[in-house]
Design a protein around this motif. Structure first.
Motif, PDB file in Angstrom:
ATOM      1  N   TYR A 388      35.573   3.365 -11.826  1.00 16.56           N
ATOM      2  CA  TYR A 388      34.901   3.250 -13.120  1.00 16.56           C
ATOM      3  C   TYR A 388      34.817   4.611 -13.809  1.00 16.56           C
ATOM      4  CZ  TYR A 388      33.763  -1.451 -11.634  1.00 16.56           C
ATOM      5  OH  TYR A 388      33.869  -2.758 -11.217  1.00 16.56           O
ATOM      6  N   GLN A 389      34.725   4.593 -15.110  1.00 15.07           N
ATOM      7  CA  GLN A 389      34.778   5.808 -15.917  1.00 15.07           C
ATOM      8  C   GLN A 389      33.386   6.429 -16.090  1.00 15.07           C
ATOM      9  OE1 GLN A 389      38.636   4.325 -18.598  1.00 15.07           O
ATOM     10  NE2 GLN A 389      36.672   4.633 -19.572  1.00 15.07           N
ATOM     11  N   HIS A 390      32.794   6.821 -14.998  1.00 15.57           N
ATOM     12  CA  HIS A 390      31.459   7.417 -15.068  1.00 15.57           C
ATOM     13  C   HIS A 390      31.469   8.739 -15.827  1.00 15.57           C
ATOM     14  CE1 HIS A 390      29.817   4.415 -12.356  1.00 15.57           C
ATOM     15  NE2 HIS A 390      30.807   4.641 -11.509  1.00 15.57           N
ATOM     16  N   GLU A 391      32.602   9.431 -15.803  1.00 16.27           N
ATOM     17  CA  GLU A 391      32.695  10.762 -16.400  1.00 16.27           C
ATOM     18  C   GLU A 391      33.061  10.745 -17.879  1.00 16.27           C
ATOM     19  OE1 GLU A 391      36.937   9.746 -15.542  1.00 16.27           O
ATOM     20  OE2 GLU A 391      34.944   9.225 -14.789  1.00 16.27           O
ATOM     21  N   MET A 392      33.249   9.562 -18.446  1.00  9.89           N
ATOM     22  CA  MET A 392      33.715   9.447 -19.833  1.00  9.89           C
ATOM     23  C   MET A 392      32.551   9.125 -20.773  1.00  9.89           C
ATOM     24  SD  MET A 392      36.988   9.941 -19.357  1.00  9.89           S
ATOM     25  CE  MET A 392      37.984   9.283 -20.693  1.00  9.89           C
ATOM     26  N   LEU A 393      32.708   9.505 -22.039  1.00 10.99           N
ATOM     27  CA  LEU A 393      31.715   9.130 -23.047  1.00 10.99           C
ATOM     28  C   LEU A 393      31.700   7.625 -23.267  1.00 10.99           C
ATOM     29  CD1 LEU A 393      32.303  11.971 -25.675  1.00 10.99           C
ATOM     30  CD2 LEU A 393      30.365  11.734 -24.111  1.00 10.99           C
ATOM     31  N   ILE A 394      32.866   6.992 -23.115  1.00 11.28           N
ATOM     32  CA  ILE A 394      32.994   5.538 -23.239  1.00 11.28           C
ATOM     33  C   ILE A 394      33.233   4.969 -21.850  1.00 11.28           C
ATOM     34  CG2 ILE A 394      34.203   3.640 -24.366  1.00 11.28           C
ATOM     35  CD1 ILE A 394      32.747   5.480 -26.302  1.00 11.28           C
ATOM     36  N   TYR A 395      32.436   3.993 -21.451  1.00 11.81           N
ATOM     37  CA  TYR A 395      32.505   3.442 -20.105  1.00 11.81           C
ATOM     38  C   TYR A 395      33.593   2.382 -20.005  1.00 11.81           C
ATOM     39  CZ  TYR A 395      30.629   1.833 -15.590  1.00 11.81           C
ATOM     40  OH  TYR A 395      30.459   1.518 -14.266  1.00 11.81           O
ATOM     41  N   GLY A 396      34.221   2.315 -18.849  1.00 12.61           N
ATOM     42  CA  GLY A 396      35.259   1.317 -18.610  1.00 12.61           C
ATOM     43  C   GLY A 396      35.781   1.457 -17.201  1.00 12.61           C
ATOM     44  N   VAL A 397      36.990   0.970 -16.974  1.00  8.18           N
ATOM     45  CA  VAL A 397      37.662   1.130 -15.687  1.00  8.18           C
ATOM     46  C   VAL A 397      38.929   1.946 -15.900  1.00  8.18           C
ATOM     47  CG1 VAL A 397      36.743  -0.955 -14.606  1.00  8.18           C
ATOM     48  CG2 VAL A 397      38.806  -1.121 -15.991  1.00  8.18           C
ATOM     49  N   HIS A 398      39.223   2.813 -14.943  1.00  3.89           N
ATOM     50  CA  HIS A 398      40.466   3.597 -15.045  1.00  3.89           C
ATOM     51  C   HIS A 398      41.669   2.679 -14.851  1.00  3.89           C
ATOM     52  CE1 HIS A 398      38.834   7.626 -15.375  1.00  3.89           C
ATOM     53  NE2 HIS A 398      37.934   7.318 -14.458  1.00  3.89           N
ATOM     54  N   GLU A 399      41.598   1.837 -13.864  1.00  2.00           N
ATOM     55  CA  GLU A 399      42.625   0.825 -13.624  1.00  2.00           C
ATOM     56  C   GLU A 399      41.918  -0.455 -13.186  1.00  2.00           C
ATOM     57  OE1 GLU A 399      42.737   3.380 -11.117  1.00  2.00           O
ATOM     58  OE2 GLU A 399      43.816   4.869 -12.311  1.00  2.00           O
TER      59      GLU A 399
END
Length: 404
Positions: A388-399
């Motif tokens: 999961y994209q914990h490090e991103m401003l926008i949350y999502g999944v990397h893959e």
């Protein structure tokens, strides 16, 4: 603003609880119920007011006394790169200046215009599913479906060559990565700006039937906007137009795979109204802008019983607001029957997301098509292996590795 180290107000954003990737951090619910307007520490130690209840969040987002200008003293920046940024788009403007530039784009993003694009969005989604099926499982749903769909839609609207999608996807992701250095983020921004500067110049020489060409013809050539303003506006639309929708497709699918009974309801429905409401519910439940909406007060104003003084920063925790039991009957559940239309995933007030109608159409088409056409869709890895994209401003999944 004052700074603090060590003990003191909690740091924002908080971390999500392990094993609960679809829920906001537990601390947000506690703050919302005990002290809904509370000071928190930002990345640089500065203190700002965190707003967590639904009605209070709407109050802040709808009040012109809270500014979006990140250059004003006291504004709670999202990181060192924003602090030093020279990028200026209409979302960071206020009042008449903001309205003037927003009005230029409004006719391109009306609900009617989005509905006119629905057949083309449907074709893009079907073509992407055809390609997915022809290549066979396993597959990464993000790189082979979510990003191609969202990127092609915004490319066609703006007039950006789709063959350059890998370039702008990479630079966009870097600009949203909170772990990158200021230099790394600024380099990515300038590379993307240079790409769009060349594209705008090409449109000035040979315009086409696309949004950037219309901005050049109707705004630059009439003196209403400069080429630099068109470049910065195009960069905002390109990033927001593909990144957020792709994240909602990937993260939304991950959440539905974890709730198979809800996925089955969506998969088996042919009711457009139900599917539209299901898309709203997914937007509410996930609220992918995990760093909140940020403002700075330009006058003294009371919110939720707390006086906020001019020059003090405010962070609107829309993820907490969208789980507020005072406004939503089943706040912590995915319930596609719940009336979630008035969620704050797109913000509220004068800065409410300009592209929300187009995003809604894309998500409705995806949620109404993908699971029906691939009814056996399932994760190809254990749930705990999804990144999961914990490090991103926008949350999502990397893959999102899937099979069928």
């Amino acid at each position: 603003m004052t700074t603090t180290e060590g003990a003191g107000p909690p740091k924002f954003p908080m971390s999500r609880r392990p094993g609960c990737p679809f829920d906001p951090p537990d601390e947000l619910a506690g703050i919302r119920e005990t002290r809904p307007v509370q000071q928190v520490r930002n990345w640089d130690g500065s203190r700002h007011w965190l707003i967590t209840r639904y009605q209070d969040c709407r109050t802040v987002l709808g009040d012109a006394r809270f500014s979006s200008n990140f250059r004003l003293p006291g504004y709670p920046t999202t990181g060192p790169a924003q602090l030093a940024s020279t990028w200026r788009s209409f979302i960071n403007m206020d009042g008449a200046e903001h309205l003037e530039q927003r009005r230029v784009l409004m006719r391109e993003f009306t609900r009617r215009r989005a509905e006119q694009l629905r057949p083309r969005v449907q074709q893009i989604v079907d073509d992407a599913i055809d390609a997915l099926l022809s290549q066979g499982p396993p597959a990464d749903l993000v790189s082979r479906f979510a990003l191609p769909v969202s990127s092609l839609v915004i490319c066609e609207l703006l007039g950006v060559p789709f063959e350059d999608s890998a370039f702008f996807q990479d630079r966009s992701a870097a600009m949203l990565d909170k772990t990158l250095s200021r230099e790394g983020i600024n380099n990515a921004r300038e590379e993307l700006r240079g790409f769009l500067r060349d594209l705008v110049a090409a449109k000035e020489a040979t315009p086409g039937d696309d949004l950037i060409s219309r901005l050049v013809r109707d705004q630059v050539q009439t003196g209403r906007m400069t080429s630099v303003q068109v470049v910065d506006t195009s960069m905002l639309l390109l990033i927001a137009g593909h990144e957020t929708t792709a994240d909602m497709i990937g993260l939304g699918t991950a959440a539905l795979l974890a709730h198979p009974e809800r996925l089955a309801e969506i998969r088996d429905s042919d009711d457009p109204a139900f599917l539209a409401n299901a898309a709203e519910e997914m937007l509410r439940y996930l609220t992918i802008t995990q760093s909140g909406r940020r403002r700075v007060a330009v006058a003294d104003i009371e919110v939720g019983g707390q006086l906020i003084r001019a020059g003090e920063g405010v962070i609107v925790a829309n993820a907490a607001a969208n789980r507020d039991p005072r406004h939503f009957a089943a706040p912590d559940e995915i319930d596609p029957h719940q009336k979630a239309r008035h969620h704050l995933a797109f913000g509220y007030g004068p800065h409410q997301c300009l592209g929300q109608s187009l995003a809604r159409v894309e998500l409705q088409v995806v949620y109404g098509t993908l699971y029906r056409r691939i009814p056996a869709l399932r994760l190809a890895v254990a749930p705990e292996e999804v990144r999961y994209q914990h490090e991103m401003l926008i949350y999502g999944v990397h893959e999102l590795p899937v099979s069928w």
